[in-house]
Write an enzyme that holds these catalytic residues in place. Structure first.
Site, PDB file in Angstrom:
ATOM      1  N   HIS A  35       0.997  -1.339   0.076  1.00 42.41           N
ATOM      2  CA  HIS A  35      -0.004  -0.052  -0.117  1.00 42.41           C
ATOM      3  C   HIS A  35       0.821   1.304   0.074  1.00 42.41           C
ATOM      4  CE1 HIS A  35       0.515   1.678   3.967  1.00 42.41           C
ATOM      5  NE2 HIS A  35       0.703   0.422   4.523  1.00 42.41           N
ATOM      6  N   CYS A  36       0.300   2.355  -0.664  1.00 42.65           N
ATOM      7  CA  CYS A  36       0.914   3.690  -0.449  1.00 42.65           C
ATOM      8  C   CYS A  36       0.139   4.471   0.309  1.00 42.65           C
ATOM      9  CB  CYS A  36       1.058   4.156  -1.797  1.00 42.65           C
ATOM     10  SG  CYS A  36      -0.263   4.504  -2.643  1.00 42.65           S
ATOM     11  N   MET A  37       0.353   5.878   0.277  1.00 39.72           N
ATOM     12  CA  MET A  37      -0.547   6.743   0.946  1.00 39.72           C
ATOM     13  C   MET A  37      -2.275   6.537   0.867  1.00 39.72           C
ATOM     14  SD  MET A  37       1.295   8.769   2.678  1.00 39.72           S
ATOM     15  CE  MET A  37       0.483  10.204   3.091  1.00 39.72           C
TER      16      MET A  37
END
Length: 495
Positions: A35-37
């Site tokens: 996952h990212c932000m």
């Protein structure tokens, strides 16, 4: 009470993960999870097994994006809590990998193959830069907010015994950011992370002030993150050379020693000077741009940022932002670029009014607008403006006017900057900084957002739709629920 609330939140995240998993083909279809932000990023074995419409219909899903991974937009905060639950569900499934680490490793080969097949060398470089700097964003945000809080307390004259401690907490990470960049760079380029960090650490070591290069003393921090990048990349190449030629019996002693020694000396006697010159040029260019072409530069940057995001080229700006934060304490580019999101919000509100019969699209806008105000633009981009075409262009026009507004004040001497990268929209207010008071800086930024909202709305309302588009999209795509009326009792027979 707090325990009950935490349990309820955990159950909600677990339920969302459980709802997503079957819609992406189940655990057997998952090759990697990250996952990212804002996005849950999945490596899939068979893309055809994904039920896109059902996935988008989930209330917590703000949109989906396809790149080298299948990306589900959940928003900041939510994605960080849902991802571990999703990984746990995949790990517990029959035939799944027993740990999240093994799951990620299993998908590495597939991800590398996709990247090699689909990406250009330039795009690969940008992704590597993103992989180096994006993991640093949470620390930049946290330290930036602490720095802003400390500055506010100093201006108000409150808690004088605490503000030095806040300054130390906020400044510690930035003082050592070169080490973290070196660590991440070595990991990204296939070296030993700690050796990359060790080679880059010489940049921030106070003792370099005693060293003269070309007749001039070095300064601690000279070269910044760009020097750290170069030092770590060089360390990786030295390390790989050593692994090839140094006998195994001596490898544990010779390889780390030569890696740090060669990379460190080249950094001290070359990279710090070269990277320092490049860093100063970046800062001078940003200042010159705002001072001499602020409104025009802001207009262009604010208008073009969304297309840059669509192409993935915005990742090239991350080292520039970080360099400006290192040098000046804030980046003057981020508040201008954040206006692109304001244009999206204004355009979405115009679409909402122009298509009163399209209940499905209006529902998407209602659910995505709160995230849009907070700077999370993917739901509005991929769910509203981009599929419609022209509203995406008019949204860019809104971003251009917002960027021009902020750039105009920069040209007049009222710089607006951000002490960290990542947030935008309303979420950027706690991170604002500039060469005027906080009130003036916040007012200029708010004025830019308002200009973006209004310009995006007006451009979309009046120019975002042709007559044919109105006829095509201003229809109710959802069937009315059938109303079943019970048959009345039959009339009694006449005798």
């Amino acid at each position: 009470m707090s325990t009950d609330r935490e349990a309820g939140t955990a159950d909600k995240n677990r339920a969302l993960a459980a709802a997503i998993l079957p819609l992406v083909g189940g655990a057997a279809n998952i090759d990697s999870v990250a996952h990212c932000m804002t996005r849950l990023r999945l490596g899939l074995r068979d893309r055809s097994l994904v039920r896109d419409e059902s996935l988008k219909a989930l209330p917590a899903v703000l949109g989906v994006v396809e790149d080298d991974t299948y990306q589900i937009v959940l928003g900041p905060g939510t994605v960080a809590r849902v991802t571990p639950e999703f990984e746990a569900l995949v790990a517990r499934a029959p035939g799944a990998a027993p740990t999240a680490e093994e799951l990620a490793g299993r998908g590495a080969a597939l991800k590398a193959a996709r990247t090699a097949r689909n990406a250009t060398p330039g795009k690969l470089l940008l992704r590597r830069l993103a992989n180096i700097f994006v993991p640093l964003i949470p620390a930049l945000i946290g330290c930036g907010i602490i720095a802003a809080l400390g500055g506010l307390l100093v201006n108000l004259g409150w808690l004088p015994g605490v503000t030095p401690a806040l300054a130390a907490v906020a400044g510690g990470f930035m003082a050592l950011i070169a080490v973290f960049v070196g660590h991440n760079t070595a990991r990204e380029f296939g070296g030993t992370p700690v050796l990359g960090g060790a080679a880059a650490s010489v940049i921030v070591f106070a003792g370099v002030a005693k060293i003269e290069v070309f007749g001039r003393p070095l300064a601690p921090g000279q070269g910044g993150v760009l020097g750290a990048l170069g030092a770590a990349v060089l360390a990786v190449y030295v390390e790989k050379w050593c692994r090839r030629w140094v006998p195994e019996s001596l490898d544990v002693l010779v390889t780390p020693t030569l890696t740090v020694l060669v990379a460190g000396l080249v950094t001290v006697f070359g990279l710090m000077t070269v990277a320092g010159g490049i860093s100063r040029a970046i800062g001078d260019a940003a200042n010159w741009l705002l001072a001499h072409a602020g409104a025009g530069a802001g207009f262009v940057l604010g208008g073009l940022f969304l297309p840059l995001v669509m192409l993935g080229l915005h990742q090239a700006l991350i080292p520039i932002h970080t360099t400006l934060i290192e040098q000046q304490g804030y980046t003057v580019l981020l508040p201008i670029l954040a206006m692109a999101g304001a244009g999206q919000v204004g355009a979405a509100m115009a679409v909402y009014l122009r298509l009163p019969r399209n209940r499905s699209l209006r529902r998407t806008i209602r659910s995505a607008l709160p995230a849009g105000f907070l700077g999370v633009g993917e739901p509005l981009i991929y769910g509203v403006s981009l599929p419609l075409g022209r509203p995406f262009v008019t949204a860019c026009v809104g971003g251009a006017f917002g960027g021009g507004f902020v750039g105009l004040f920069g040209m007049l001497g009222d710089k607006v900057g951000a002490t960290a990268i990542g947030p935008s929209g309303w979420a950027l207010f706690p991170l604002l900084a500039g060469d005027r008071g906080l009130g003036t800086t916040a007012a200029i930024y708010a004025g830019g957002l308002l200009a973006g909202y209004v310009a995006g709305f007006l451009a979309t309302y009046f120019f975002g739709f042709s007559k044919a588009m109105i006829e095509e999209y201003d229809v109710d795509t959802e069937p009315e629920p059938l109303s079943v009326t019970a048959p009345s009792d039959p009339a009694p027979a006449q005798l």
